[in-house]
Design an enzyme around this catalytic site. Structure first.
Site, PDB file in Angstrom:
ATOM      1  N   ASN A  13       0.906  -1.069  -0.006  1.00 17.48           N
ATOM      2  CA  ASN A  13      -0.081  -0.173   0.052  1.00 17.48           C
ATOM      3  C   ASN A  13       0.983   1.271  -0.071  1.00 17.48           C
ATOM      4  OD1 ASN A  13      -1.774   2.007   0.473  1.00 17.48           O
ATOM      5  ND2 ASN A  13      -2.581   1.142   2.475  1.00 17.48           N
ATOM      6  N   TRP A  14       1.001   1.832  -1.379  1.00 13.66           N
ATOM      7  CA  TRP A  14       1.958   2.979  -1.426  1.00 13.66           C
ATOM      8  C   TRP A  14       1.453   4.297  -0.598  1.00 13.66           C
ATOM      9  CZ3 TRP A  14       3.931   2.339  -7.245  1.00 13.66           C
ATOM     10  CH2 TRP A  14       4.657   1.301  -7.218  1.00 13.66           C
ATOM     11  N   LYS A  15       0.228   4.236  -0.392  1.00 15.67           N
ATOM     12  CA  LYS A  15      -0.269   5.387   0.398  1.00 15.67           C
ATOM     13  C   LYS A  15      -0.083   6.596  -0.665  1.00 15.67           C
ATOM     14  CE  LYS A  15      -0.322   3.241   4.679  1.00 15.67           C
ATOM     15  NZ  LYS A  15      -0.158   3.477   6.099  1.00 15.67           N
ATOM     16  N   HIS A 101      -9.879   1.447   4.143  1.00 12.24           N
ATOM     17  CA  HIS A 101      -8.580   1.707   4.924  1.00 12.24           C
ATOM     18  C   HIS A 101      -8.945   2.601   6.106  1.00 12.24           C
ATOM     19  CE1 HIS A 101      -4.511   2.615   6.125  1.00 12.24           C
ATOM     20  NE2 HIS A 101      -4.061   1.500   5.524  1.00 12.24           N
ATOM     21  N   GLU A 103      -7.309   4.678   7.218  1.00 17.02           N
ATOM     22  CA  GLU A 103      -7.011   6.174   7.031  1.00 17.02           C
ATOM     23  C   GLU A 103      -8.088   6.950   6.328  1.00 17.02           C
ATOM     24  OE1 GLU A 103      -3.079   5.627   5.605  1.00 17.02           O
ATOM     25  OE2 GLU A 103      -2.443   5.183   7.291  1.00 17.02           O
ATOM     26  N   GLU A 186      -6.303  -4.900  10.050  1.00 21.15           N
ATOM     27  CA  GLU A 186      -5.280  -3.643  10.334  1.00 21.15           C
ATOM     28  C   GLU A 186      -5.432  -3.063  11.589  1.00 21.15           C
ATOM     29  OE1 GLU A 186      -2.888  -2.665   6.568  1.00 21.15           O
ATOM     30  OE2 GLU A 186      -4.655  -1.406   6.843  1.00 21.15           O
ATOM     31  N   GLY A 192       1.596   2.137  10.998  1.00 26.13           N
ATOM     32  CA  GLY A 192       2.857   3.374  10.710  1.00 26.13           C
ATOM     33  C   GLY A 192       3.534   3.313  12.320  1.00 26.13           C
ATOM     34  N   SER A 232       2.453  -2.222  10.234  1.00 19.20           N
ATOM     35  CA  SER A 232       3.978  -2.422  10.704  1.00 19.20           C
ATOM     36  C   SER A 232       4.413  -3.835  10.625  1.00 19.20           C
ATOM     37  CB  SER A 232       4.297  -2.114  12.228  1.00 19.20           C
ATOM     38  OG  SER A 232       4.053  -0.795  12.575  1.00 19.20           O
ATOM     39  N   GLY A 253       2.406  -1.066   4.346  1.00 19.89           N
ATOM     40  CA  GLY A 253       2.661   0.337   4.028  1.00 19.89           C
ATOM     41  C   GLY A 253       4.163   0.828   3.716  1.00 19.89           C
ATOM     42  N   GLY A 254       4.853   1.149   4.937  1.00 21.58           N
ATOM     43  CA  GLY A 254       6.087   1.859   5.086  1.00 21.58           C
ATOM     44  C   GLY A 254       6.996   0.652   4.270  1.00 21.58           C
TER      45      GLY A 254
END
Ligand code: PGA
Length: 271
Positions: A13-15, A101, A103, A186, A192, A232, A253-254
């Site tokens: 997930n590149w966001k 998601h 976010e 999640e 994150g 994470s 993500g990250g």
């Protein structure tokens, strides 16, 4: 059949990251590290920002990876400034999207009902929705994790049930997912933060999700459902997570922004 029959799925997930000029170098670096033949063990998906989808498709399709959007509107068309419809995604060959998601729920006020409508719209357009669920830190601390996750899931599953039978679909393009639906667990407190759920915490909720799904759609469907863990997930914890009986992959993500790290995580997947 054993649970290991579900092929693993690693989704990046590149966001709101990765500029256009970075796309092709990303895939070159990623492919350099990914083991040959690893696609027998793991499906690989990249959820890219809307404006980077075409470039991501061009770079990934030849390599056999799937590409998804990060969001989609539930209406077919109309006065919804700033939104993108399901048909607009399929126009460019995108057949997967993240839905709900945390976010989106947190910063853009997406309700369970909106997430359910988006899921139904995705299914109606032969797009695989990767539906995200998970509790906040306060909800976990107050012992409400299962209540929250089941409320989020049931709103979606009940809407889907009215939509008709859930059948896995054909791939439209090489690398496409063929799942009718994918669930991502999640925990919001793990996203994150560097603070991943423990293997026990993650497996416990994944097992619960499969049970909720089975209660609504039956054992056969819930056995086939791929449930991803997100929050994470990284190089250090991915092998342990993937070894859990009900964890079928990761929504990353990250760590998915670092091509060599993400490829190494994909290399950890075994059928
Ligand atoms: P993270 O994000 O891996 O950076 O925690 C996961 C996600 O939000 O999908």
């Amino acid at each position: 059949m054993s649970a290991s029959k579900r092929k693993k799925l690693l989704a990046g997930n590149w966001k709101m990251n990765i500029r256009l000029a970075e796309v092709e170098p990303f895939f070159t670096a990623f492919s350099d590290v990914l083991k040959a033949g690893q696609s027998d063990h793991v499906d690989i998906l990249f959820a890219a920002p809307f404006t980077q989808l075409n470039a991501t498709l061009a770079a990934s399709r030849a390599r056999g990876f799937a590409v998804g959007a990060q969001n989609m509107h539930f209406e077919a068309s109309g006065a919804f400034t700033g939104e993108v419809s399901a048909a607009m995604l399929t126009d460019i060959g995108v057949r997967t999207t993240l839905v709900g998601h945390s976010e989106r729920r947190q910063y853009f006020a997406e309700s369970d009902e909106a997430v359910a409508k988006k899921t139904v719209t995705a299914l109606a357009n032969a797009i695989t929705p990767v539906v995200c669920v998970g509790e906040t830190l306060e909800e976990r601390k107050s012992g409400a994790t299962f209540q929250v996750v089941s409320r989020q899931l049931e709103t979606v599953f009940k809407a889907v049930k009215n939509h008709g039978p859930l059948a896995n679909r054909e791939a439209f393009y090489p690398g496409d997912l063929t799942d009718s639906i994918v669930i991502a667990y999640e925990p919001v407190w793990a996203i994150g933060t560097g603070l991943s759920a423990t293997l026990e915490q993650a497996q416990e909720v994944h097992g619960f999700i499969r049970k909720v799904c089975g209660d609504i759609f039956g054992a056969e469907f819930s056995f086939r459902l791929r449930i991803l863990y997100g929050g994470s997930a990284n190089l250090a914890n991915i092998a342990g997570l993937l070894a859990q009986p009900d964890i079928d992959g990761g929504l990353v993500g990250g760590a998915s922004l670092k091509p060599a790290d993400f490829a190494t995580m994909c290399n950890a997947a075994k059928r």
